[in-house]
Scaffold this motif. Sequence first.
Motif, PDB file in Angstrom:
ATOM      1  N   GLY A  41       8.862  11.183  -3.201  1.00 17.24           N
ATOM      2  CA  GLY A  41       8.692  10.605  -1.867  1.00 17.24           C
ATOM      3  C   GLY A  41       7.665   9.494  -1.815  1.00 17.24           C
ATOM      4  O   GLY A  41       7.276   9.051  -0.739  1.00 17.24           O
ATOM      5  N   ARG A  42       7.215   9.051  -2.989  1.00 19.20           N
ATOM      6  CA  ARG A  42       6.190   7.996  -3.043  1.00 19.20           C
ATOM      7  C   ARG A  42       6.854   6.630  -3.114  1.00 19.20           C
ATOM      8  O   ARG A  42       7.875   6.448  -3.771  1.00 19.20           O
ATOM      9  N   LEU A  43       6.225   5.652  -2.454  1.00 21.91           N
ATOM     10  CA  LEU A  43       6.762   4.294  -2.425  1.00 21.91           C
ATOM     11  C   LEU A  43       6.698   3.648  -3.795  1.00 21.91           C
ATOM     12  O   LEU A  43       5.671   3.678  -4.471  1.00 21.91           O
ATOM     13  N   THR A  44       7.813   3.020  -4.183  1.00 24.32           N
ATOM     14  CA  THR A  44       7.814   2.128  -5.330  1.00 24.32           C
ATOM     15  C   THR A  44       8.264   0.763  -4.819  1.00 24.32           C
ATOM     16  O   THR A  44       9.087   0.683  -3.901  1.00 24.32           O
ATOM     17  N   PHE A  45       7.734  -0.280  -5.392  1.00 26.60           N
ATOM     18  CA  PHE A  45       8.051  -1.633  -4.934  1.00 26.60           C
ATOM     19  C   PHE A  45       7.994  -2.576  -6.120  1.00 26.60           C
ATOM     20  O   PHE A  45       7.096  -2.495  -6.953  1.00 26.60           O
ATOM     21  N   ASP A  98       0.852  -1.184   0.000  1.00 28.53           N
ATOM     22  CA  ASP A  98       0.000   0.000   0.000  1.00 28.53           C
ATOM     23  C   ASP A  98       0.891   1.237   0.000  1.00 28.53           C
ATOM     24  O   ASP A  98       1.489   1.576   1.029  1.00 28.53           O
ATOM     25  N   ALA A  99       0.959   1.883  -1.152  1.00 29.83           N
ATOM     26  CA  ALA A  99       1.816   3.068  -1.270  1.00 29.83           C
ATOM     27  C   ALA A  99       1.286   4.236  -0.462  1.00 29.83           C
ATOM     28  O   ALA A  99       1.995   5.226  -0.271  1.00 29.83           O
ATOM     29  N   ASP A 100       0.050   4.137   0.028  1.00 23.83           N
ATOM     30  CA  ASP A 100      -0.534   5.217   0.816  1.00 23.83           C
ATOM     31  C   ASP A 100      -0.460   4.943   2.321  1.00 23.83           C
ATOM     32  O   ASP A 100      -1.110   5.636   3.112  1.00 23.83           O
ATOM     33  N   ALA A 101       0.306   3.944   2.709  1.00 20.76           N
ATOM     34  CA  ALA A 101       0.482   3.655   4.135  1.00 20.76           C
ATOM     35  C   ALA A 101       1.247   4.802   4.800  1.00 20.76           C
ATOM     36  O   ALA A 101       1.744   5.712   4.122  1.00 20.76           O
ATOM     37  N   SER A 102       1.363   4.727   6.109  1.00 20.73           N
ATOM     38  CA  SER A 102       1.997   5.845   6.815  1.00 20.73           C
ATOM     39  C   SER A 102       3.466   5.966   6.402  1.00 20.73           C
ATOM     40  O   SER A 102       4.174   4.966   6.256  1.00 20.73           O
ATOM     41  N   PRO A 103       3.919   7.197   6.202  1.00 16.44           N
ATOM     42  CA  PRO A 103       5.303   7.425   5.764  1.00 16.44           C
ATOM     43  C   PRO A 103       6.338   6.800   6.704  1.00 16.44           C
ATOM     44  O   PRO A 103       7.367   6.309   6.241  1.00 16.44           O
ATOM     45  N   SER A 104       6.073   6.792   7.989  1.00 13.88           N
ATOM     46  CA  SER A 104       7.055   6.223   8.917  1.00 13.88           C
ATOM     47  C   SER A 104       7.165   4.704   8.737  1.00 13.88           C
ATOM     48  O   SER A 104       8.267   4.141   8.829  1.00 13.88           O
ATOM     49  N   GLU A 105       6.044   4.047   8.446  1.00 13.73           N
ATOM     50  CA  GLU A 105       6.091   2.605   8.199  1.00 13.73           C
ATOM     51  C   GLU A 105       6.809   2.303   6.887  1.00 13.73           C
ATOM     52  O   GLU A 105       7.571   1.342   6.795  1.00 13.73           O
TER      53      GLU A 105
END
Length: 94
Positions: A53-57, A27-34
Amino acid sequence: MEDMTIDEKLAVDKFHVDEGHEHICVDADASPSEIERLVKLCPAGLYRLDGTGRLTFDYAGCLECGTCLVVGLGGVVRSWSYPRGGMGVEFRQG
Ligand code: SF4
């Protein structure tokens, strides 16, 4: 082997990518700290932040260590399973 970089060591492994089965969903919208925690913990460096700053996986290089399962399930990690039989990482040189 001791003088090799992480990328060099990972390049020794072979990955049989199961294109039809994304074995880890995030979930790319999860909390930034996680997300930041998994960016630091994944030994394969698969959790990354792009220029915004968005998660890529990308599950393709997963070492199947289970770290993100333990740390992230229910947060960043929506679902986790091993790749299907015969797929996934093939470790070389131990
Ligand atoms: S199982 Fe391990 S190598 Fe695979 S994505 Fe999770 S932390 Fe990274």
